[in-house]
Design a protein around this motif. Structure first.
Motif, PDB file in Angstrom:
ATOM      1  N   ASP A  19     -77.053  62.507 -39.520  1.00 58.46           N
ATOM      2  CA  ASP A  19     -78.186  61.459 -40.334  1.00 58.46           C
ATOM      3  C   ASP A  19     -79.102  60.974 -39.892  1.00 58.46           C
ATOM      4  OD1 ASP A  19     -76.541  62.751 -42.913  1.00 58.46           O
ATOM      5  OD2 ASP A  19     -75.397  61.179 -42.155  1.00 58.46           O
ATOM      6  N   ASN A  20     -78.787  60.065 -37.977  1.00 55.71           N
ATOM      7  CA  ASN A  20     -80.179  59.527 -38.306  1.00 55.71           C
ATOM      8  C   ASN A  20     -80.280  59.280 -36.441  1.00 55.71           C
ATOM      9  OD1 ASN A  20     -78.228  57.858 -36.860  1.00 55.71           O
ATOM     10  ND2 ASN A  20     -77.401  57.172 -39.379  1.00 55.71           N
ATOM     11  N   GLY A  21     -80.886  58.686 -36.157  1.00 54.92           N
ATOM     12  CA  GLY A  21     -81.420  58.128 -34.683  1.00 54.92           C
ATOM     13  C   GLY A  21     -79.721  57.775 -33.605  1.00 54.92           C
TER      14      GLY A  21
ATOM     15  N   ARG B 219     -76.603  58.965 -34.693  1.00 53.36           N
ATOM     16  CA  ARG B 219     -75.995  59.479 -34.959  1.00 53.36           C
ATOM     17  C   ARG B 219     -76.362  61.300 -33.672  1.00 53.36           C
ATOM     18  NH1 ARG B 219     -71.787  60.819 -34.763  1.00 53.36           N
ATOM     19  NH2 ARG B 219     -71.717  62.499 -36.013  1.00 53.36           N
TER      20      ARG B 219
ATOM     21  N   ALA C 291     -87.237  66.189 -34.433  1.00 54.29           N
ATOM     22  CA  ALA C 291     -87.120  65.476 -35.589  1.00 54.29           C
ATOM     23  C   ALA C 291     -88.541  66.165 -36.093  1.00 54.29           C
ATOM     24  CB  ALA C 291     -87.037  63.746 -35.510  1.00 54.29           C
TER      25      ALA C 291
ATOM     26  N   ARG D 208     -91.058  60.512 -33.155  1.00 55.04           N
ATOM     27  CA  ARG D 208     -90.030  60.165 -33.800  1.00 55.04           C
ATOM     28  C   ARG D 208     -89.360  61.162 -32.776  1.00 55.04           C
ATOM     29  NH1 ARG D 208     -85.704  60.950 -38.785  1.00 55.04           N
ATOM     30  NH2 ARG D 208     -83.970  59.824 -37.970  1.00 55.04           N
TER      31      ARG D 208
ATOM     32  N   ARG E  61     -86.056  65.471 -44.862  1.00 56.68           N
ATOM     33  CA  ARG E  61     -84.612  64.637 -45.707  1.00 56.68           C
ATOM     34  C   ARG E  61     -84.864  64.083 -44.490  1.00 56.68           C
ATOM     35  NH1 ARG E  61     -82.753  69.496 -48.054  1.00 56.68           N
ATOM     36  NH2 ARG E  61     -81.787  70.181 -47.008  1.00 56.68           N
ATOM     37  N   GLY E  62     -85.309  63.658 -43.069  1.00 54.30           N
ATOM     38  CA  GLY E  62     -85.110  63.022 -42.787  1.00 54.30           C
ATOM     39  C   GLY E  62     -84.244  62.775 -41.386  1.00 54.30           C
ATOM     40  N   LYS E  63     -83.380  64.327 -41.691  1.00 51.31           N
ATOM     41  CA  LYS E  63     -81.852  64.788 -40.333  1.00 51.31           C
ATOM     42  C   LYS E  63     -83.045  64.651 -38.781  1.00 51.31           C
ATOM     43  CE  LYS E  63     -79.127  64.175 -43.780  1.00 51.31           C
ATOM     44  NZ  LYS E  63     -77.731  64.782 -44.590  1.00 51.31           N
ATOM     45  N   VAL E  64     -82.264  64.773 -38.449  1.00 46.73           N
ATOM     46  CA  VAL E  64     -82.460  64.972 -36.541  1.00 46.73           C
ATOM     47  C   VAL E  64     -81.262  66.272 -35.871  1.00 46.73           C
ATOM     48  CG1 VAL E  64     -82.788  63.853 -34.540  1.00 46.73           C
ATOM     49  CG2 VAL E  64     -83.240  62.203 -36.228  1.00 46.73           C
TER      50      VAL E  64
END
Length: 117
Positions: free
Chosen positions: A11-13, A15, A37, A42, A100-103
């Protein structure tokens, strides 16, 4: 690339960093771990902070890497995912997650002691 690749969408950096640390503990070397990303900056930031790789010319090959200079970001991301072993359908699904902004964290196994999760 014919090697089996571990891939996980997070979900994010924060994680992403946790997942990278888990891969290190499992025996993956920094040069075998990749982060992706949607935003190039990013991607570079996360790779630098975790001391891991981005998908580059070595993984993509010269032709795809040059072609990516003329592609949309979505096409470029799908190309990178396919270079790492995703099917076109998988690359499309994962690219939608990036939108959707996931990594995405990927790791390639090079030895029998490393396991694919």
């Amino acid at each position: 690339m014919n090697e089996k690749v571990f891939l996980k969408v997070v979900d994010n950096g924060a994680r992403a960093m946790e997942e990278i640390n888990t891969l290190h503990r499992q025996g993956y070397l920094p040069e075998d771990i990749f982060v992706l990303a949607h935003d190039k900056d990013r991607t570079e930031y996360l790779a630098g902070a975790a001391d891991v790789n981005t998908i580059t010319l070595e993984e993509e090959g010269v032709i795809k890497s040059i072609a990516n200079m003329f592609r949309s970001r979505g096409d470029e991301l799908r190309s990178k995912l396919e270079a790492m072993g995703c099917t076109p359908r998988e690359a499309e699904m994962h690219e939608a997650e990036l939108d959707r902004g996931k990594v995405i964290i990927m790791a390639r196994a090079r030895s029998a002691t490393q396991r694919i999760l």
